[in-house]
Design a protein around this motif. Structure first.
Motif, mmCIF file in Angstrom:
data_model
loop_
_atom_site.group_PDB
_atom_site.id
_atom_site.type_symbol
_atom_site.label_atom_id
_atom_site.label_comp_id
_atom_site.label_asym_id
_atom_site.label_seq_id
_atom_site.Cartn_x
_atom_site.Cartn_y
_atom_site.Cartn_z
ATOM 1 N N ALA A 70 5.575 24.523 4.385
ATOM 2 C CA ALA A 70 5.027 23.710 5.175
ATOM 3 C C ALA A 70 4.913 22.233 4.851
ATOM 4 N N PRO A 71 4.753 21.362 5.734
ATOM 5 C CA PRO A 71 4.563 20.157 5.379
ATOM 6 C C PRO A 71 3.432 19.831 4.480
ATOM 7 N N GLU A 72 3.219 18.648 3.622
ATOM 8 C CA GLU A 72 2.199 18.281 2.734
ATOM 9 C C GLU A 72 1.947 16.833 3.240
ATOM 10 N N PRO A 73 0.939 16.812 4.153
ATOM 11 C CA PRO A 73 0.500 15.369 4.631
ATOM 12 C C PRO A 73 -0.691 14.904 4.040
ATOM 13 N N ASP A 74 -0.749 13.548 4.082
ATOM 14 C CA ASP A 74 -2.102 13.073 3.737
ATOM 15 C C ASP A 74 -3.336 13.205 4.507
ATOM 16 N N ALA A 75 -2.850 13.695 5.873
ATOM 17 C CA ALA A 75 -4.373 13.664 6.800
ATOM 18 C C ALA A 75 -3.581 14.681 7.956
ATOM 19 N N VAL A 76 -4.214 15.183 8.626
ATOM 20 C CA VAL A 76 -3.956 16.073 10.004
ATOM 21 C C VAL A 76 -4.462 15.564 10.995
ATOM 22 N N LEU A 77 -3.799 15.414 12.279
ATOM 23 C CA LEU A 77 -4.778 15.131 13.599
ATOM 24 C C LEU A 77 -4.014 15.787 14.495
ATOM 25 N N VAL A 78 -5.071 16.586 15.187
ATOM 26 C CA VAL A 78 -4.623 17.538 16.284
ATOM 27 C C VAL A 78 -5.300 17.227 17.725
ATOM 28 N N ASP A 79 -4.768 17.344 18.614
ATOM 29 C CA ASP A 79 -5.307 17.389 20.192
ATOM 30 C C ASP A 79 -5.699 18.749 20.447
ATOM 31 N N SER A 80 -6.110 18.819 21.915
ATOM 32 C CA SER A 80 -6.491 20.173 22.433
ATOM 33 C C SER A 80 -5.556 20.976 22.962
ATOM 34 N N ARG A 81 -4.436 20.506 23.306
ATOM 35 C CA ARG A 81 -3.317 20.896 24.041
ATOM 36 C C ARG A 81 -2.440 22.271 23.358
ATOM 37 N N TRP A 82 -2.514 22.311 22.143
ATOM 38 C CA TRP A 82 -1.762 23.423 21.551
ATOM 39 C C TRP A 82 -2.515 24.181 20.460
ATOM 40 N N PRO A 83 -3.576 24.817 20.825
ATOM 41 C CA PRO A 83 -4.730 25.280 19.745
ATOM 42 C C PRO A 83 -3.939 26.323 18.763
ATOM 43 N N ALA A 84 -2.925 27.036 18.957
ATOM 44 C CA ALA A 84 -2.340 27.794 17.887
ATOM 45 C C ALA A 84 -1.798 26.895 16.851
ATOM 46 N N ALA A 85 -1.134 25.926 17.204
ATOM 47 C CA ALA A 85 -0.569 25.079 16.190
ATOM 48 C C ALA A 85 -1.610 24.095 15.449
ATOM 49 N N ALA A 86 -2.724 23.830 16.470
ATOM 50 C CA ALA A 86 -3.874 22.871 15.919
ATOM 51 C C ALA A 86 -4.738 23.646 14.829
ATOM 52 N N ILE A 87 -4.908 24.879 14.829
ATOM 53 C CA ILE A 87 -5.656 25.719 13.932
ATOM 54 C C ILE A 87 -4.831 25.904 12.590
ATOM 55 N N ARG A 88 -3.403 26.311 12.960
ATOM 56 C CA ARG A 88 -2.629 26.218 11.680
ATOM 57 C C ARG A 88 -2.521 24.878 10.723
ATOM 58 N N ARG A 96 0.819 -0.907 0.096
ATOM 59 C CA ARG A 96 -0.049 -0.218 0.208
ATOM 60 C C ARG A 96 0.821 1.130 0.115
ATOM 61 N N PRO A 97 0.446 2.240 -0.527
ATOM 62 C CA PRO A 97 1.217 3.589 -0.483
ATOM 63 C C PRO A 97 1.434 4.066 0.883
ATOM 64 N N VAL A 98 2.699 4.619 1.338
ATOM 65 C CA VAL A 98 2.849 5.003 2.681
ATOM 66 C C VAL A 98 2.133 6.448 2.861
ATOM 67 N N SER A 99 1.260 6.398 3.666
ATOM 68 C CA SER A 99 0.456 8.073 4.145
ATOM 69 C C SER A 99 1.224 8.621 4.956
ATOM 70 N N GLU A 100 1.455 10.024 4.981
ATOM 71 C CA GLU A 100 2.182 10.734 6.101
ATOM 72 C C GLU A 100 0.999 11.423 6.658
ATOM 73 N N ILE A 101 0.961 11.653 8.007
ATOM 74 C CA ILE A 101 0.046 12.213 8.932
ATOM 75 C C ILE A 101 0.989 13.183 9.711
ATOM 76 N N LEU A 102 0.319 14.512 9.699
ATOM 77 C CA LEU A 102 0.999 15.390 10.564
ATOM 78 C C LEU A 102 0.026 15.525 11.986
ATOM 79 N N VAL A 103 0.699 15.197 12.861
ATOM 80 C CA VAL A 103 0.154 15.113 14.419
ATOM 81 C C VAL A 103 0.754 16.357 15.108
ATOM 82 N N VAL A 104 -0.432 16.992 15.696
ATOM 83 C CA VAL A 104 0.035 18.210 16.643
ATOM 84 C C VAL A 104 -0.530 18.200 17.821
ATOM 85 N N GLY A 105 0.184 18.414 18.724
ATOM 86 C CA GLY A 105 -0.324 18.324 20.325
ATOM 87 C C GLY A 105 0.851 18.098 21.236
ATOM 88 N N ILE A 106 0.517 17.422 22.292
ATOM 89 C CA ILE A 106 1.250 17.149 23.327
ATOM 90 C C ILE A 106 1.993 15.831 23.321
#
Length: 298
Positions: free
Chosen positions: A129-147, A3-13
């Protein structure tokens, strides 16, 4: 199966967890002796990133740490797991987050978390900026999550929020997918019943909404109303990190072009397998173990 390898940008704590196994969770001021203990990396975003990496994706983590000894340990452990930490911000003089976690004989956990101090307010990603295939954020760093969610929208890829209690609505409103914890959903929508709260959240937010409810599985709002995806029955030894692993697996499945129903079942299986091993994210499965588990439970 290739399967093609997907890149996920994960933002938070990202944290260090000090995990102690006890007969029962503490209820009074006294000394307690642990039956077992683990010193392991943790944190919503970091655990999700490890899940992505173990399940065959490329995990790119954006978190904020101090330039202290704990920060060194957190980054070293993530490097061993294959997580890309080039977007982690380390601020001189800041204190990195850590948690003390108690796990009882039923696998339930109690957490005391120090979220760090003096940490960066804004992400310092490079100009490109990175070019991910999906983005996942948690609640712990709102400024970065919004971006990050705005990046997902600009790239037309899934932008997912791991929504715990007190997640800012400005973050939730930018997501294509919001997966609440039970407490997060009831905190956001009010009331005591999941069904009514989930419908209220669905009406209030522009994206797809779901809630994870431990052994009761996951619920989401579909075209025909409320949908329930049962949890897999396992002997739970430790639930610490199960929700984080769920979100990492869910994000990876969406990035691999699964529909939401399949992604939820995939995530339920990953979380169930995690719960069978003590030690937080140590129990996160790899792709082979997860696919075998799914085949055995069709």
């Amino acid at each position: 199966m290739w399967r093609p390898v997907s890149e996920i940008l994960v933002v938070g704590i990202a944290v260090v967890d000090f995990v102690f196994a006890l007969d029962a969770l503490p209820r009074r001021a006294a000394k307690y002796r642990a039956n077992a203990a683990e010193f392991v990396g943790g944190g919503c975003a970091a655990n999700a990133a490890v899940a992505v990496a173990r399940l065959g994706g490329n995990a790119l983590l954006s978190a904020r740490l101090g330039d202290d000894f704990l920060g060194d340990l957190i980054l070293s452990d993530l490097g061993v797991e294959g997580v890309d930490t080039t977007l982690v911000n380390r601020k001189p003089g800041a204190k990195s987050p850590f948690s003390s976690v108690y796990v009882d004989q039923a696998g339930e956990r109690q957490i005391v978390n120090f979220r760090g101090s003096g940490l960066a307010e804004d992400p310092d990603w490079p100009e490109h900026a990175p070019e991910p295939d999906a983005v996942l954020v948690d609640s712990r760093w709102p400024a970065a999550a919004i971006r990050a969610l705005e990046l997902a929208r600009a790239r037309d890829v899934p932008g997912i929020v791991d929504a715990e209690a007190s997640t800012e609505e400005s973050v939730l409103a930018r997501a294509s997918h919001v997966a609440f914890s039970r407490d997060g959903l009831l905190s956001f929508a009010g009331g005591k019943q999941i069904e009514a709260a989930l419908h209220a959240a669905d009406e209030r937010l522009p994206g797809w909404v779901a809630v994870t409810d431990g052994a009761d599985g996951a619920f989401h709002v579909g075209a025909d109303g409320l949908k329930h995806t049962p949890a897999f029955a396992v002997e739970a030894k430790d639930t610490l990190g199960a929700g984080d692993i769920w979100h990492g697996a869910f994000a990876l499945a969406l990035a691999e072009k699964s529909d939401e129903c399949h992604a939820v079942r995939f995530a339920n299986a990953a979380a169930a397998l995690k719960c069978t091993e003590f030690g937080g994210r140590k129990g996160c499965p790899d792709r082979e173990a997860l696919e075998q588990f799914l085949q055995e439970n069709t």
